[in-house]
Design a protein around this motif. Structure first.
Motif, PDB file in Angstrom:
ATOM      1  N   SER A  19       6.626   4.442   6.025  1.00  0.00           N
ATOM      2  CA  SER A  19       5.180   4.278   6.120  1.00  0.00           C
ATOM      3  C   SER A  19       4.717   4.845   7.462  1.00  0.00           C
ATOM      4  CB  SER A  19       4.849   2.780   6.046  1.00  0.00           C
ATOM      5  OG  SER A  19       3.565   2.530   6.570  1.00  0.00           O
ATOM      6  N   PRO A  20       3.478   5.291   7.539  1.00  0.00           N
ATOM      7  CA  PRO A  20       2.964   5.770   8.826  1.00  0.00           C
ATOM      8  C   PRO A  20       3.007   4.692   9.913  1.00  0.00           C
ATOM      9  CG  PRO A  20       1.401   6.253   7.064  1.00  0.00           C
ATOM     10  CD  PRO A  20       2.472   5.413   6.474  1.00  0.00           C
ATOM     11  N   GLU A  21       2.973   3.435   9.500  1.00  0.00           N
ATOM     12  CA  GLU A  21       2.952   2.324  10.459  1.00  0.00           C
ATOM     13  C   GLU A  21       4.351   1.881  10.888  1.00  0.00           C
ATOM     14  OE1 GLU A  21       0.134   1.415  11.837  1.00  0.00           O
ATOM     15  OE2 GLU A  21      -0.947   2.771  10.503  1.00  0.00           O
ATOM     16  N   ASP A  22       5.394   2.393  10.228  1.00  0.00           N
ATOM     17  CA  ASP A  22       6.757   2.019  10.603  1.00  0.00           C
ATOM     18  C   ASP A  22       7.072   2.509  12.010  1.00  0.00           C
ATOM     19  OD1 ASP A  22       7.188   0.818   8.167  1.00  0.00           O
ATOM     20  OD2 ASP A  22       8.349   2.484   7.334  1.00  0.00           O
ATOM     21  N   VAL A  41       6.688  10.564   4.397  1.00  0.00           N
ATOM     22  CA  VAL A  41       5.795   9.506   4.855  1.00  0.00           C
ATOM     23  C   VAL A  41       4.785   9.252   3.739  1.00  0.00           C
ATOM     24  CG1 VAL A  41       4.245   8.725   6.678  1.00  0.00           C
ATOM     25  CG2 VAL A  41       6.096  10.332   7.232  1.00  0.00           C
ATOM     26  N   ASP A  43       1.873   6.582   1.955  1.00  0.00           N
ATOM     27  CA  ASP A  43       0.904   5.512   2.174  1.00  0.00           C
ATOM     28  C   ASP A  43       0.221   5.235   0.841  1.00  0.00           C
ATOM     29  OD1 ASP A  43      -0.579   3.626   3.537  1.00  0.00           O
ATOM     30  OD2 ASP A  43      -2.017   5.069   4.342  1.00  0.00           O
ATOM     31  N   ASP A  44       0.389   4.024   0.325  1.00  0.00           N
ATOM     32  CA  ASP A  44      -0.153   3.646  -0.987  1.00  0.00           C
ATOM     33  C   ASP A  44       0.285   4.616  -2.087  1.00  0.00           C
ATOM     34  OD1 ASP A  44      -1.467   1.317  -0.149  1.00  0.00           O
ATOM     35  OD2 ASP A  44      -3.230   2.468   0.489  1.00  0.00           O
ATOM     36  N   VAL A  48       1.595  11.524   2.721  1.00  0.00           N
ATOM     37  CA  VAL A  48       0.665  11.775   3.830  1.00  0.00           C
ATOM     38  C   VAL A  48       1.320  12.546   4.971  1.00  0.00           C
ATOM     39  CG1 VAL A  48      -0.836   9.813   3.317  1.00  0.00           C
ATOM     40  CG2 VAL A  48       1.105   9.498   4.882  1.00  0.00           C
ATOM     41  N   LYS A  73       3.411   7.596  12.440  1.00  0.00           N
ATOM     42  CA  LYS A  73       2.176   8.388  12.355  1.00  0.00           C
ATOM     43  C   LYS A  73       1.916   9.225  13.603  1.00  0.00           C
ATOM     44  CE  LYS A  73      -0.737   4.522  13.808  1.00  0.00           C
ATOM     45  NZ  LYS A  73      -1.715   3.557  13.333  1.00  0.00           N
ATOM     46  N   ARG A  78       1.644  16.309   9.459  1.00  0.00           N
ATOM     47  CA  ARG A  78       0.644  15.924   8.456  1.00  0.00           C
ATOM     48  C   ARG A  78       0.420  16.987   7.393  1.00  0.00           C
ATOM     49  NH1 ARG A  78      -1.829  11.292  10.313  1.00  0.00           N
ATOM     50  NH2 ARG A  78      -1.395  10.847  12.496  1.00  0.00           N
TER      51      ARG A  78
END
Length: 145
Positions: A19-22, A41, A43-44, A48, A73, A78
Motif C-alpha cells: 500500500s502507499p501507506e506501508d 503499489v 490502493d483500493d 497506483v 508513497k 507513479r
C-alpha cells in the motif's frame, strides 16, 4: 514468439503488493524475503505505482529523514509502464529498453493479472533461440547428402 499471457501461464500470476501507506522498511523486507526487485503499489484494488530496488537506491537519500519514517508513497514510481496480456515478448523487450525499466505490470482492463520482469523476457528469448538451434541442427544432420 510468446504472448505475455503465455508467459504468465508458465510463470504464474502471483504478484506481491504494498500500500502507499506501508513503511518503506516493511516493503524492502518483503522484497528481500521473496527475492524480488519490485512490488506493485495498490490502493483500493487499483494500481497506483511500483516500488523497485532502483527507486530505493536512487531516491531514499534525497528525503533526508530516517528510513523508518519513510512511506512507500514517498519513493514509488507513479507513472508505471505496463502491458496487456496480448503483447509479445518482442513488444515487451522494446518497451523495457525504451522506458529503461525492469518490471512490467500486466493489466487486463484495470485489473492487474501479473508482473513480467526483464529476467522473464530474457529467459523466454534464450529458450526460443535454443529451440530454433535444436531444430536447425536436426535439419542439418538429417538431410541426405
Amino acid at each position: 514468439m510468446k504472448t505475455v499471457r503465455q508467459l504468465l501461464d508458465e510463470k504464474g500470476h502471483e504478484v506481491k503488493i504494498v500500500s502507499p501507506e506501508d513503511s518503506l522498511i516493511d516493503a524492502m523486507q518483503q522484497m528481500s524475503a521473496n527475492n524480488i526487485g519490485a512490488l506493485l503499489v495498490m490502493d483500493d484494488g487499483k494500481l497506483v505505482g511500483i516500488l523497485t530496488e532502483r527507486d530505493f537506491s536512487r531516491k531514499s537519500y534525497l528525503l533526508n529523514k530516517p528510513l523508518r519514517d519513510v512511506h512507500v508513497k514517498e519513493l514509488m514510481t507513479r507513472q508505471v509502464a505496463y502491458v496487456s496480456p496480448d503483447y509479445t515478448n518482442t513488444d515487451c523487450m522494446a518497451l523495457v529498453t525504451e522506458m529503461r525499466v525492469r518490471h512490467l505490470p500486466v493489466l487486463e482492463g484495470d485489473r492487474v493479472i501479473g508482473l513480467i520482469s526483464i529476467g522473464d523476457l530474457v529467459k523466454d528469448t534464450i529458450s526460443e533461440h535454443q529451440f530454433i538451434i535444436h531444430q536447425l541442427e536436426r535439419y542439418i544432420y538429417s538431410t541426405p547428402e
